[in-house]
Enzyme design. Structure first.
Site, PDB file in Angstrom:
ATOM      1  N   TRP A   1      -1.537  -6.849   7.621  1.00 53.08           N
ATOM      2  CA  TRP A   1      -0.451  -7.010   6.642  1.00 53.08           C
ATOM      3  C   TRP A   1       0.639  -7.833   7.328  1.00 53.08           C
ATOM      4  CZ3 TRP A   1       4.256  -3.585   6.191  1.00 53.08           C
ATOM      5  CH2 TRP A   1       4.998  -3.904   5.030  1.00 53.08           C
TER       6      TRP A   1
ATOM      7  N   ASP B   1      -0.641   3.076  10.844  1.00 52.10           N
ATOM      8  CA  ASP B   1       0.134   2.841   9.627  1.00 52.10           C
ATOM      9  C   ASP B   1      -0.760   3.156   8.435  1.00 52.10           C
ATOM     10  OD1 ASP B   1       1.323  -0.078   7.831  1.00 52.10           O
ATOM     11  OD2 ASP B   1       2.045   2.010   7.798  1.00 52.10           O
TER      12      ASP B   1
ATOM     13  N   LYS C   1       2.388   3.849  -2.880  1.00 56.18           N
ATOM     14  CA  LYS C   1       1.173   3.674  -3.691  1.00 56.18           C
ATOM     15  C   LYS C   1       0.645   4.995  -4.206  1.00 56.18           C
ATOM     16  CE  LYS C   1       1.569  -0.044  -1.039  1.00 56.18           C
ATOM     17  NZ  LYS C   1       2.490  -0.232   0.081  1.00 56.18           N
TER      18      LYS C   1
HETATM   19  C1  LIG Z   1      -0.380  -1.452   5.427  1.00 57.57           C
HETATM   20  C2  LIG Z   1       0.974  -1.356   4.770  1.00 57.57           C
HETATM   21  N1  LIG Z   1       1.984  -0.695   5.427  1.00 57.57           N
HETATM   22  C3  LIG Z   1       3.201  -0.579   4.863  1.00 57.57           C
HETATM   23  C4  LIG Z   1       3.481  -1.144   3.640  1.00 57.57           C
HETATM   24  C5  LIG Z   1       4.909  -0.988   3.089  1.00 57.57           C
HETATM   25  O1  LIG Z   1       4.959  -0.021   2.119  1.00 57.57           O
HETATM   26  P1  LIG Z   1       6.388   0.442   1.507  1.00 57.57           P
HETATM   27  O2  LIG Z   1       6.322   1.929   1.474  1.00 57.57           O
HETATM   28  O3  LIG Z   1       6.409  -0.136   0.122  1.00 57.57           O
HETATM   29  O4  LIG Z   1       7.485  -0.061   2.367  1.00 57.57           O
HETATM   30  C6  LIG Z   1       2.491  -1.858   2.932  1.00 57.57           C
HETATM   31  C7  LIG Z   1       2.781  -2.502   1.630  1.00 57.57           C
HETATM   32  N2  LIG Z   1       2.042  -3.373   1.199  1.00 57.57           N
HETATM   33  C8  LIG Z   1       2.064  -4.029  -0.080  1.00 57.57           C
HETATM   34  C9  LIG Z   1       3.429  -4.426  -0.616  1.00 57.57           C
HETATM   35  C10 LIG Z   1       4.232  -5.283   0.346  1.00 57.57           C
HETATM   36  O5  LIG Z   1       3.720  -6.294   0.835  1.00 57.57           O
HETATM   37  O6  LIG Z   1       5.381  -4.907   0.592  1.00 57.57           O
HETATM   38  C11 LIG Z   1       1.103  -5.239  -0.035  1.00 57.57           C
HETATM   39  O7  LIG Z   1       0.440  -5.428   1.001  1.00 57.57           O
HETATM   40  O8  LIG Z   1       0.992  -5.909  -1.067  1.00 57.57           O
HETATM   41  C12 LIG Z   1       1.226  -1.940   3.503  1.00 57.57           C
HETATM   42  O9  LIG Z   1       0.222  -2.583   2.876  1.00 57.57           O
END
Ligand SMILES: Cc1[nH+]cc(COP(=O)(O)O)c(/C=N/[C@@H](CC(=O)O)C(=O)O)c1O
Length: 398
Positions: free
Chosen positions: A130, A211, A246
């Site tokens: 990511w 993560d 999610k």
């Molecule tokens: C692996 C991973 N870790 C952390 C996050 C961050 O999550 P948050 O709780 O919203 O801070 C995301 C978000 N991924 C999706 C959204 C983004 O890029 O922010 C994505 O990969 O589309 C991940 O895919």
């Protein structure tokens, strides 16, 4: 005054969302950002969340600052989800957990902590990973490297190369791992492979930073946490960032957690204190509304059970879309291998389309994928899947 400030090129994932929203194509399909849409293409409000929201709304309560570490019930919810309700390390008080501003906030606090207390440590991320993993750790002045992970040619994991690379790392180097539902490839390690990875981490005295942003979307809540719990069983020091964006469909409420598993109660106290200090100097305290939803859903037995069922329903719909997409594509291009679509796990499929093919899907069909060919399978539904498969077949055939 600010003329020397660089223009921001935009984020490859979040920027895609803006382009999608601005697109007037009536057939447009959003397979970009990792968001779960239901069968009707709608971002759901889970029933368990609706109940929690009603409890929060009546009677309406004041909104004081939360503690720097967030609500105790939010923190407890993270710990029991990650380590298991009856985990001995929780009974022994060996886990420092803070509620954070999403998984991103957890990664940021973790990156700052690593920079401050392990200044020689480098952080190694999977290739690919990511994208924000790199930005967050580099933003905390941690040197970031990549470890071999995905074999594009075979849609598989470069496991032997990954292990060989870990063997070259130095004590206290950080390895950033995806316990399940790898982003962006969807390719997960087997339990045997995790055992091997954790043995190398132990032998080299590396720091595992796991993560987990999609717990429940792979196999199930406990299986998806296998790597986390195996590391605990081995007595490894361990960082875990988790996100409820999610699996609680609470993206905009910014709820997550950062946990650090420590060898002694004294070290746990020291770490917990410094996590609090780090929070204070970045954002002071986490948001209360989302924290209260997490607290209620995670600690009310009936709501927790309902929540797990709702996550599994999302998981199963994504899996159904994987099988449907694979069968439609196999019918259209019989001589091409689409097995990867159902071998991959969680929300994403790494399609292997070229940047030009991804661009054609967007410009000619209004189908949005991340430029590295990542597809968010959760954007598919029975209304758009044939359209998407036909478009993919078109660009793949040329
Ligand atoms: C692996 C991973 N870790 C952390 C996050 C961050 O999550 P948050 O709780 O919203 O801070 C995301 C978000 N991924 C999706 C959204 C983004 O890029 O922010 C994505 O990969 O589309 C991940 O895919």
């Amino acid at each position: 005054m600010f003329e020397r400030i660089d223009y921001y090129a935009g984020d490859p994932i979040l920027g895609l969302m803006e382009k999608f929203l601005a697109d007037n194509n009536p057939n447009k399909v959003n397979l970009g950002i990792g968001i779960y849409y239901d069968e009707n293409g709608v971002l759901p409000v889970l029933d368990c969340v609706k109940t929690a929201e009603q409890r929060i709304a009546d009677p309406i309560a004041p909104r004081p600052y939360l503690p720097m570490a967030g609500l105790p019930g939010h923190r407890k919810g993270c710990q029991e989800l990650l380590f298991g309700k009856d985990a001995q390390i929780l009974k022994d008080g060996l886990v420092a957990t803070i509620a954070t501003i999403g998984g991103s906030g957890a990664l940021k606090v973790g990156a700052e902590f690593i920079h401050d207390w392990f200044p020689q440590a480098k952080c190694y991320v999977s290739d690919p990973t990511w994208g924000n993993h790199i930005a967050i750790f580099e933003g905390s002045d941690v040197v970031v490297g990549k470890y071999p992970y995905y074999d594009k040619a075979n849609s598989s994991v470069k496991f032997d190369e990954m292990i060989a690379f870990f063997e070259t790392l130095n004590k206290n180097d950080v390895v950033l791992l995806h316990p399940c539902c790898h982003n962006p490839t969807g390719m997960d390690l087997t339990r045997e492979q995790w055992d091997t990875v954790l043995n190398v981490i132990q032998a080299r005295e590396l720091i595992p930073f796991m993560d987990i942003a999609y717990q429940g979307f792979g196999e199930d809540m406990d299986s998806d946490a296998y790597a986390i719990r195996k590391a605990v069983d081995m007595g490894l020091p361990l960082f875990v960032s988790n996100s409820f964006s999610k699996n609680l469909s609470l993206y905009g409420e910014r709820v997550g957690g950062l946990s650090v598993v420590c060898p002694t109660v004294d070290e746990t106290e020291r770490v917990f204190g410094q996590l609090n200090a780090t929070v204070r100097r970045i954002y002071s305290s986490p948001p209360s509304h989302g924290g209260r939803v997490v607290d209620i859903v995670m600690n009310d037995e009936a709501l927790h059970e309902q929540w797990v069922g709702e996550v599994y329903a999302m998981r199963d719909r994504i899996k159904a879309m994987r099988f449907k997409l694979k069968s439609v594509l196999e019918a259209k291009i019989p001589n091409r291998d689409f097995d990867y679509i159902t071998r991959q796990n969680g929300m994403f499929s790494f399609t292997g389309l070229t940047p030009e093919q991804v661009e054609r899907l967007q410009s000619e069909f209004g189908i949005y994928m991340v430029s590295n060919s990542r597809m968010c399978v959760a954007g598919l539904n029975t209304s758009n899947i044939d359209y998407v498969a036909n478009a993919m077949a078109d660009v793949l055939k040329d």
